[in-house]
Design an enzyme around this catalytic site. Structure first.
Site, PDB file in Angstrom:
ATOM      1  N   ARG A  28       1.046  -0.964  -0.232  1.00  0.00           N
ATOM      2  CA  ARG A  28      -0.271   0.130   0.200  1.00  0.00           C
ATOM      3  C   ARG A  28       1.060   1.484   0.055  1.00  0.00           C
ATOM      4  O   ARG A  28       0.490   2.256  -0.643  1.00  0.00           O
ATOM      5  CB  ARG A  28      -1.026   0.336   1.122  1.00  0.00           C
ATOM      6  CG  ARG A  28      -2.182   0.391   1.256  1.00  0.00           C
ATOM      7  CD  ARG A  28      -3.311   0.501   2.199  1.00  0.00           C
ATOM      8  NE  ARG A  28      -3.824  -1.589   2.425  1.00  0.00           N
ATOM      9  CZ  ARG A  28      -3.781  -2.309   3.056  1.00  0.00           C
ATOM     10  NH1 ARG A  28      -3.267  -1.232   4.304  1.00  0.00           N
ATOM     11  NH2 ARG A  28      -4.410  -3.217   2.988  1.00  0.00           N
ATOM     12  N   CYS A  51      -8.573 -19.300  13.938  1.00  0.00           N
ATOM     13  CA  CYS A  51      -9.722 -18.911  15.076  1.00  0.00           C
ATOM     14  C   CYS A  51     -10.982 -19.319  14.772  1.00  0.00           C
ATOM     15  O   CYS A  51     -11.882 -19.469  15.307  1.00  0.00           O
ATOM     16  CB  CYS A  51      -9.374 -17.615  15.568  1.00  0.00           C
ATOM     17  SG  CYS A  51      -8.454 -16.929  14.867  1.00  0.00           S
ATOM     18  N   ARG A  78      -2.241  -7.529  -6.457  1.00  0.00           N
ATOM     19  CA  ARG A  78      -1.928  -6.904  -5.701  1.00  0.00           C
ATOM     20  C   ARG A  78      -0.131  -6.883  -6.239  1.00  0.00           C
ATOM     21  O   ARG A  78       0.518  -6.142  -5.011  1.00  0.00           O
ATOM     22  CB  ARG A  78      -1.566  -6.369  -4.140  1.00  0.00           C
ATOM     23  CG  ARG A  78      -3.084  -6.008  -4.877  1.00  0.00           C
ATOM     24  CD  ARG A  78      -3.911  -6.076  -2.561  1.00  0.00           C
ATOM     25  NE  ARG A  78      -5.217  -5.505  -2.653  1.00  0.00           N
ATOM     26  CZ  ARG A  78      -5.489  -4.911  -1.748  1.00  0.00           C
ATOM     27  NH1 ARG A  78      -4.400  -4.458  -1.088  1.00  0.00           N
ATOM     28  NH2 ARG A  78      -6.450  -5.077  -1.409  1.00  0.00           N
ATOM     29  N   ASN A 315      -2.468  -9.581  13.097  1.00  0.00           N
ATOM     30  CA  ASN A 315      -2.928  -8.853  12.018  1.00  0.00           C
ATOM     31  C   ASN A 315      -2.091  -7.415  12.335  1.00  0.00           C
ATOM     32  O   ASN A 315      -1.515  -6.677  11.502  1.00  0.00           O
ATOM     33  CB  ASN A 315      -4.226  -8.704  12.109  1.00  0.00           C
ATOM     34  CG  ASN A 315      -4.595  -9.154  11.018  1.00  0.00           C
ATOM     35  OD1 ASN A 315      -5.120  -9.064   9.713  1.00  0.00           O
ATOM     36  ND2 ASN A 315      -5.124 -11.165  11.429  1.00  0.00           N
ATOM     37  N   TYR A 436     -24.762   3.005  30.426  1.00  0.00           N
ATOM     38  CA  TYR A 436     -25.540   2.845  31.302  1.00  0.00           C
ATOM     39  C   TYR A 436     -27.513   2.640  30.745  1.00  0.00           C
ATOM     40  O   TYR A 436     -27.732   4.432  29.994  1.00  0.00           O
ATOM     41  CB  TYR A 436     -25.620   3.305  32.650  1.00  0.00           C
ATOM     42  CG  TYR A 436     -27.082   2.660  33.350  1.00  0.00           C
ATOM     43  CD1 TYR A 436     -27.155   1.922  33.172  1.00  0.00           C
ATOM     44  CD2 TYR A 436     -28.526   4.143  33.797  1.00  0.00           C
ATOM     45  CE1 TYR A 436     -28.896   1.301  34.511  1.00  0.00           C
ATOM     46  CE2 TYR A 436     -29.423   3.834  34.360  1.00  0.00           C
ATOM     47  CZ  TYR A 436     -29.691   2.670  34.167  1.00  0.00           C
ATOM     48  OH  TYR A 436     -30.891   1.679  34.879  1.00  0.00           O
ATOM     49  N   TRP A 444     -24.910  -0.380  38.162  1.00  0.00           N
ATOM     50  CA  TRP A 444     -23.949  -0.345  38.396  1.00  0.00           C
ATOM     51  C   TRP A 444     -23.333  -1.513  37.226  1.00  0.00           C
ATOM     52  O   TRP A 444     -23.539  -2.299  37.963  1.00  0.00           O
ATOM     53  CB  TRP A 444     -23.474  -0.640  40.084  1.00  0.00           C
ATOM     54  CG  TRP A 444     -23.320   0.777  40.919  1.00  0.00           C
ATOM     55  CD1 TRP A 444     -24.597   0.653  41.042  1.00  0.00           C
ATOM     56  CD2 TRP A 444     -22.514   1.508  41.275  1.00  0.00           C
ATOM     57  NE1 TRP A 444     -24.719   1.803  42.177  1.00  0.00           N
ATOM     58  CE2 TRP A 444     -23.393   2.490  42.011  1.00  0.00           C
ATOM     59  CE3 TRP A 444     -21.530   1.557  40.506  1.00  0.00           C
ATOM     60  CZ2 TRP A 444     -22.823   3.090  42.841  1.00  0.00           C
ATOM     61  CZ3 TRP A 444     -20.652   3.179  41.236  1.00  0.00           C
ATOM     62  CH2 TRP A 444     -21.227   3.981  42.600  1.00  0.00           C
TER      63      TRP A 444
END
Lengths: 462, 462
Positions: A28, A51, A78, A315, A436, A444
């Site tokens: 790039r 993964c 590329r 990555n 919240y 909380w």
């Protein structure tokens, strides 16, 4: 610097996350007129999500190609000279060249480089025991491994699966096999599953797994694997029992794949991974970079190196390496050890240090555990969540958080990951302005409840 | 100090989150022999979740009592002399006393205090227009309001509802009424709903609301409300149209309820809220504290006061006040402006500064918006998410984040909330070690994707 060429040549060893991210980012920033890029990959695939393999095996992901973020053809488009099925067999740092062998033909040749990226990944630990290589015994490290396991599952009539190891891969594979209708037994060396958690939190995972119908066997050392007359796996044998198995999945962890680096005399750390500086340059080597599962990373909480094979780090490493090779500036400062996983609807997360990590690096700590809920208690589907928090004795600095719960539990660990990175104390955390509303959190947030309790304990013990 | 008594008396004005948290925490630290606690509440309820009212109206919460965290009886059992239906009508700081009126009998009497907590909350903005008090026109600020609205919904045959205002309350009430089977029109003064977001992000909420079947009318000023012969609401009238309505919900915001404080000469800020120091003490008044919706809070990003009526802040204020009154030490350092909400399955979150906030306080910024997904793209139910990020020009300091998406979008804002609190730059954020696994996040979390883009923009413009 090779003066015979007018443009620099970057060589990349390893075509998955770190290597190809580095190559892509370098491309790039520098066009083919400035930088030639050659990448060697010994397998069939590039830039895939290891993964994701458990979810492919489990059927959540139906097509293997979905796990491929960028195909060889896309990389070639590329202007990256990608050589698949080509294994690098030697790095010659003095000569600035690598030797590579065509896996099919066996032919070898040398390729010179101006800059080299080592992204050789990790190799699964295969137990050195009888039967470990039998038909029906599988690792799940690569797409090729995943395909082989799926082929076994489709060709086997029996429905008994044994998973050896109860870390991330082990529990994710247990889920995958349950989803495919197997009777699943997980055989685990440790006292509780998920040794990346403290045992009291691992206990919650244990109970939840049993609730899902998974048989969890702890404190069990596998001694051998029995095969039948056909050579296929028949049972997994531990020190005191036999577990019948039609298929066995090994999930006992990985080690950095650094045989090449070791042979080349490159610096390795205590866990066998390459040592880099903050720019991901191999220490002491101006024109070598390394990233992904083959390196050790600095743990910002303990101040020591760790080996954490994880796509998200790989990555980032690749991005940093590619930016630096491309003429930019980037660093990878280190990790805090965040990880998140799930077994069916149970979410498991951790960041920072466990109790034993803290002890090992000489930190005295206070530890608290609280129970809360994912949403306001009155809101539908509020589910229980357990949060354990460690803070340094006296200073109150956050040291680690572990969370086990249902929907909404896992990613809450990010709050602690950022607080760890910032070096916050648990007292400071009590004032955090977290999102919240009743569908999202009790008034909380569970992390705040834990921080309050931890802060009180730090005060009372100081 | 009142010398005629042997123990101190704490008086609390307001029986909801801030007031009763303060009372409870003070009681935890000082027993009744040391500290007498008298609390005045003009309504029927204590310690309830006003934020839960839309979910009660919408039917997610079936029983009003579920919204009550602690009943009057529970407070009394902890030796808090709670006086319901008793409205404080005057604060006399010089005389250290308050005058209170029994709402039923009208009788008034003075009560002296050693320490006073002002937690008078906020009052809804009621438009000064014909018909605003008609039958069928409702606010949703208190449990009493919620009950009145539910009574109207049950007694009304028509199914047309108009919500005036498109902030948090407005959009949450739109969801509640949709769930109850109403045709819902939201009439909004601003150019897009959710003016706590920048308009480009509000536009996404607008589109999603229309997708849910809600009619969204922007840039519309309500001029009056028409009533029928029976006195009940018939239509909402704007500058250019009439919207037929069988029920109208007003959600046009609240203002600090500080008439008593103003009359007593206490310091008020630019938004009409009480001004406190970091210990939540009213500025310049040694024995007065204030917290909850009646105070202004320091925005740590802009360095200026804001009025943010939100239960989570009120609870923190109460905790800080009660700790300090109880002899401990606690502070409320300020907020970063985090808020999260949802309309059906659309999650909306923000923290820090919007573009117009940044401009108003003299900050030059770079702004980026990215599209990502809640999970790895190949994982089931990965849903799109839009993240907008503002960073200060040159320094790259994070200024704000806005997120609109589906499941998993809302609480991701906490990552940015902690980073804002820590004063991180977007460049630092690109290295954050956030939880990653395919069911939880793409390999680059959406917040990291935004941080990378923001960091690149900061570099390119510096």
């Amino acid at each position: 610097m090779n003066l015979s060429r007018t443009r620099e040549r970057l060589v990349v060893i390893g075509g998955d996350a770190a290597g190809m991210s580095a190559a892509s980012q370098a491309r790039r920033l520098k066009g083919p007129g400035e930088l030639e890029i050659v990448a060697f990959e010994r397998g069939h695939f590039t830039s895939y999500s290891a993964c994701g393999i458990p979810y492919w095996v489990g059927g959540d992901v139906t097509d293997r190609d979905e796990l491929v973020a960028r195909t060889p053809e896309e990389h070639r488009a590329r202007d990256i000279d990608l050589r698949l099925r080509t294994e690098v067999t030697e790095i010659d740092p003095a000569g600035q060249r690598v030797r590579a062998r065509d896996v099919e033909s066996g032919e070898e040749s040398w390729t010179s480089y101006d800059k080299l990226v080592i992204a050789t990944g990790a190799r699964p630990i295969r137990p050195d025991m009888p039967g470990a290589d039998a038909a029906g015994v599988h690792g799940v490290q690569t797409l090729d491994d995943g395909q082989a396991l799926l082929d076994t599952l489709e060709g086997t009539r029996g429905r008994r699966a044994v998973v050896v190891g109860a870390g991330y891969i082990g529990v994710e594979m247990a889920e995958a096999l349950i989803k495919r209708g197997y009777e699943v037994t997980v055989v685990n060396r440790g006292s509780e599953p998920m040794s990346t958690l403290d045992p009291d939190m691992g206990r919650l995972v244990h109970e939840a797994m049993e609730g899902l119908g998974i048989t969890m066997v702890n404190d069990a050392e596998v001694t051998n694997i029995l095969t039948g007359d056909d050579g296929a796996v028949r049972a997994v044998v531990t020190d005191d029992r036999e577990y019948p198995a039609d298929v066995v999945v090994l999930g006992i962890g990985v080690r950095p794949e650094t045989a090449l680096a070791r042979a080349a005399g490159l610096p390795l750390g205590p866990h066998g991974g390459l040592l880099t500086d903050r720019s991901m340059r191999v220490r002491g080597h101006e024109n070598l970079w390394a990233g992904g599962d083959c390196v050790e990373v600095l743990d910002l909480v303990s101040g020591q190196e760790r080996h954490i094979p994880l796509g998200t780090h790989a990555n980032k490493h690749g991005q940093v390496i590619g930016t630096n090779i491309g003429g930019g500036y980037a660093t990878f400062p280190g990790v805090v050890g965040t990880a998140v996983s799930k077994v069916c609807d149970l979410e498991i997360a951790r960041t920072g240090l466990r109790e034993k990590d803290a002890r090992r690096v000489g930190l005295r700590f206070e530890s608290v555990t609280i129970e809360s809920t994912s949403r306001a208690g009155y809101y539908p589907n509020a589910s229980p969540m357990t949060v354990k928090m460690l803070a340094e004795h006296r200073t109150g600095r956050l040291l680690g958080v572990q969370i086990v719960g249902r929907e909404g539990a896992g990613k809450r660990v990010d709050i602690a990951a950022v607080a760890l990175t910032a070096g916050m104390t648990v007292e400071q955390m009590t004032a955090l302005d977290l999102g919240y509303a009743p569908p999202f959190s009790p008034v909380w947030d569970p992390v705040l409840v834990a921080a309050r309790k931890a802060a009180a304990k730090v005060r009372s013990t100081s």
